[in-house]
Design a protein around this motif. Structure first.
Motif, PDB file in Angstrom:
ATOM      1  N   PRO A  22      -9.627  34.241  77.348  1.00  0.00           N
ATOM      2  CA  PRO A  22     -10.660  35.162  76.644  1.00  0.00           C
ATOM      3  C   PRO A  22     -10.698  34.743  75.362  1.00  0.00           C
ATOM      4  N   TYR A  23     -11.868  34.952  74.684  1.00  0.00           N
ATOM      5  CA  TYR A  23     -12.059  34.550  73.329  1.00  0.00           C
ATOM      6  C   TYR A  23     -11.060  35.178  72.261  1.00  0.00           C
ATOM      7  N   GLU A  24     -10.755  36.252  72.619  1.00  0.00           N
ATOM      8  CA  GLU A  24      -9.670  37.057  71.786  1.00  0.00           C
ATOM      9  C   GLU A  24      -8.498  36.781  71.761  1.00  0.00           C
ATOM     10  N   ASP A  25      -8.066  35.984  72.560  1.00  0.00           N
ATOM     11  CA  ASP A  25      -6.748  35.220  72.861  1.00  0.00           C
ATOM     12  C   ASP A  25      -6.551  33.898  72.457  1.00  0.00           C
ATOM     13  N   VAL A  26      -7.935  33.308  71.821  1.00  0.00           N
ATOM     14  CA  VAL A  26      -7.672  31.924  71.321  1.00  0.00           C
ATOM     15  C   VAL A  26      -7.816  32.164  69.679  1.00  0.00           C
ATOM     16  N   SER A  27      -6.474  31.867  69.355  1.00  0.00           N
ATOM     17  CA  SER A  27      -6.397  32.122  67.987  1.00  0.00           C
ATOM     18  C   SER A  27      -6.392  30.807  67.146  1.00  0.00           C
ATOM     19  N   LEU A  28      -6.511  30.665  65.671  1.00  0.00           N
ATOM     20  CA  LEU A  28      -6.680  29.417  65.126  1.00  0.00           C
ATOM     21  C   LEU A  28      -5.330  28.775  65.147  1.00  0.00           C
ATOM     22  N   PRO A  29      -4.348  29.296  65.129  1.00  0.00           N
ATOM     23  CA  PRO A  29      -2.796  28.630  65.258  1.00  0.00           C
ATOM     24  C   PRO A  29      -2.961  27.903  66.661  1.00  0.00           C
ATOM     25  N   LEU A  30      -3.264  28.748  67.650  1.00  0.00           N
ATOM     26  CA  LEU A  30      -3.255  28.042  69.046  1.00  0.00           C
ATOM     27  C   LEU A  30      -4.009  26.779  69.230  1.00  0.00           C
ATOM     28  N   ARG A 104     -18.659  37.405  77.518  1.00  0.00           N
ATOM     29  CA  ARG A 104     -17.918  38.598  77.780  1.00  0.00           C
ATOM     30  C   ARG A 104     -17.474  39.058  76.639  1.00  0.00           C
ATOM     31  N   ALA A 105     -16.902  38.285  75.483  1.00  0.00           N
ATOM     32  CA  ALA A 105     -16.234  38.986  74.402  1.00  0.00           C
ATOM     33  C   ALA A 105     -17.396  39.637  73.617  1.00  0.00           C
ATOM     34  N   ALA A 106     -18.695  39.159  73.472  1.00  0.00           N
ATOM     35  CA  ALA A 106     -19.775  39.787  72.765  1.00  0.00           C
ATOM     36  C   ALA A 106     -20.090  41.314  73.574  1.00  0.00           C
ATOM     37  N   ALA A 107     -19.631  41.359  74.774  1.00  0.00           N
ATOM     38  CA  ALA A 107     -20.131  42.408  75.504  1.00  0.00           C
ATOM     39  C   ALA A 107     -19.177  43.678  75.202  1.00  0.00           C
ATOM     40  N   GLY A 108     -18.116  43.278  74.778  1.00  0.00           N
ATOM     41  CA  GLY A 108     -17.015  44.185  74.348  1.00  0.00           C
ATOM     42  C   GLY A 108     -17.021  44.280  73.023  1.00  0.00           C
ATOM     43  N   ASP A 109     -17.432  43.687  72.270  1.00  0.00           N
ATOM     44  CA  ASP A 109     -17.228  43.705  70.667  1.00  0.00           C
ATOM     45  C   ASP A 109     -18.483  43.744  70.114  1.00  0.00           C
ATOM     46  N   PRO A 110     -19.006  44.823  69.574  1.00  0.00           N
ATOM     47  CA  PRO A 110     -20.392  44.703  68.977  1.00  0.00           C
ATOM     48  C   PRO A 110     -20.509  44.161  67.744  1.00  0.00           C
ATOM     49  N   ALA A 111     -19.498  44.124  66.888  1.00  0.00           N
ATOM     50  CA  ALA A 111     -19.573  43.289  65.579  1.00  0.00           C
ATOM     51  C   ALA A 111     -19.565  41.741  66.050  1.00  0.00           C
ATOM     52  N   LEU A 112     -18.698  41.387  66.818  1.00  0.00           N
ATOM     53  CA  LEU A 112     -18.867  39.994  67.430  1.00  0.00           C
ATOM     54  C   LEU A 112     -20.433  39.778  67.865  1.00  0.00           C
ATOM     55  N   ALA A 113     -20.679  40.466  68.420  1.00  0.00           N
ATOM     56  CA  ALA A 113     -22.209  40.442  69.166  1.00  0.00           C
ATOM     57  C   ALA A 113     -23.337  40.514  68.103  1.00  0.00           C
ATOM     58  N   LEU A 114     -23.288  41.120  67.034  1.00  0.00           N
ATOM     59  CA  LEU A 114     -24.181  40.858  65.837  1.00  0.00           C
ATOM     60  C   LEU A 114     -23.895  39.547  65.059  1.00  0.00           C
ATOM     61  N   ASP A 115     -22.600  38.945  65.111  1.00  0.00           N
ATOM     62  CA  ASP A 115     -22.409  37.584  64.473  1.00  0.00           C
ATOM     63  C   ASP A 115     -22.992  36.749  65.267  1.00  0.00           C
ATOM     64  N   LEU A 116     -22.852  36.671  66.695  1.00  0.00           N
ATOM     65  CA  LEU A 116     -23.312  35.665  67.498  1.00  0.00           C
ATOM     66  C   LEU A 116     -24.812  35.787  67.642  1.00  0.00           C
ATOM     67  N   ASN A 117     -25.503  36.981  67.383  1.00  0.00           N
ATOM     68  CA  ASN A 117     -26.898  37.354  67.583  1.00  0.00           C
ATOM     69  C   ASN A 117     -27.472  36.391  66.331  1.00  0.00           C
ATOM     70  N   SER A 118     -26.690  36.429  65.335  1.00  0.00           N
ATOM     71  CA  SER A 118     -27.438  36.072  64.171  1.00  0.00           C
ATOM     72  C   SER A 118     -27.288  34.184  64.144  1.00  0.00           C
ATOM     73  N   LEU A 119     -26.248  33.670  64.778  1.00  0.00           N
ATOM     74  CA  LEU A 119     -26.287  32.443  65.021  1.00  0.00           C
ATOM     75  C   LEU A 119     -27.394  32.057  66.041  1.00  0.00           C
ATOM     76  N   GLU A 120     -27.444  32.853  66.956  1.00  0.00           N
ATOM     77  CA  GLU A 120     -28.301  32.317  68.170  1.00  0.00           C
ATOM     78  C   GLU A 120     -29.750  32.556  67.528  1.00  0.00           C
TER      79      GLU A 120
END
Length: 232
Positions: A22-30, A104-120
């Motif tokens: 899942p997107y939320e599990d993929v951290s920068l250190p990982l 899936r991540a965007a569907a559960g995170d409105p803030a992320l959805a807005l950020d992704l929308n801006s990029l799209e």
């Protein structure tokens, strides 16, 4: 300073991890650990996961622009846009599971959805340019936003389609573009009204100025008449 090769390696690692996590599990250190790069190089290359997503979408944009069919130039705008957006689907195909994770991540995170929308929206502006559809200013953002929403619906169908011929995906894109054509007609109507209002206001402004000028002249004349008896 991260090299272009290091940046490419980090981006590919990010996409590979998204395909399995899942997107939320993929951290920068990982990502840094999996790519076998130092955190300082990770920081230099991409300071956030959103920057990685932006780089991914830019990569897809570039692939579509490079694959643009020059022979479509004499086709109607709608057909050119259909071709461009299906080319975009083809470019995404190699990263289908990563795209699924982002959706899936965007569907559960409105803030992320807005950020992704801006990029799209930014990407869809380039898709319009690739299709030879000339829009600019506020209109470009409105049209690109509508196209981003429509394309998101198409991608949702594509993610669940197993047929390689993508009949359901193409049918959905057809329907979305039909709706978009109706929207563009309404937008042109609104533009016509807006131009009429602007023209009216401009004329009214000029008329107001003439009225003020005449009023000034009248007041000046009245002043002279008022002063005449005093000088007698």
């Amino acid at each position: 300073m991260a090299t272009a090769k290091t940046k490419q390696k980090i981006l590919q690692t990010f996409l590979d991890l998204l395909a399995d996590h899942p997107y939320e599990d993929v951290s920068l250190p990982l990502i840094a650990e999996t790519a076998k790069v130092k955190l300082s190089d990770m920081r230099s290359a991409y300071s956030s996961k959103l920057k990685l997503v932006a780089a991914f979408l830019e990569k897809i944009d570039t692939a579509v622009l490079d694959e643009r069919d020059e022979d479509m130039g004499d086709q109607p705008p709608r057909d050119r846009l259909f071709d461009i957006l299906m080319t975009r689907i083809d470019a995404l195909a190699g990263h289908k599971e990563a795209v699924r994770a982002l959706h899936r991540a965007a569907a559960g995170d409105p803030a992320l959805a807005l950020d992704l929308n801006s990029l799209e929206v930014r990407s869809q502006k380039w898709m319009l340019i690739a299709a030879g559809i000339d829009v600019s200013g506020v209109k470009a953002t409105i049209v690109a936003q509508g196209l981003a929403i429509a394309f998101g619906r198409v991608v949702g169908v594509w993610l669940d389609e197993e047929d390689e011929g993508m009949p359901r995906t193409m049918a959905r894109l057809d329907r979305e573009l039909d709706k978009g054509s109706d929207f563009m007609k309404r937008l042109k109507g609104v533009e016509g009204i807006a131009k009429g209002v602007r023209s009216f206001l401009k004329k009214a402004s000029r008329g107001g100025k003439r009225w003020k000028d005449r009023r000034g002249e009248h007041d000046a004349d009245a002043g002279y008449e008022d002063e005449a008896p005093a000088g007698a």
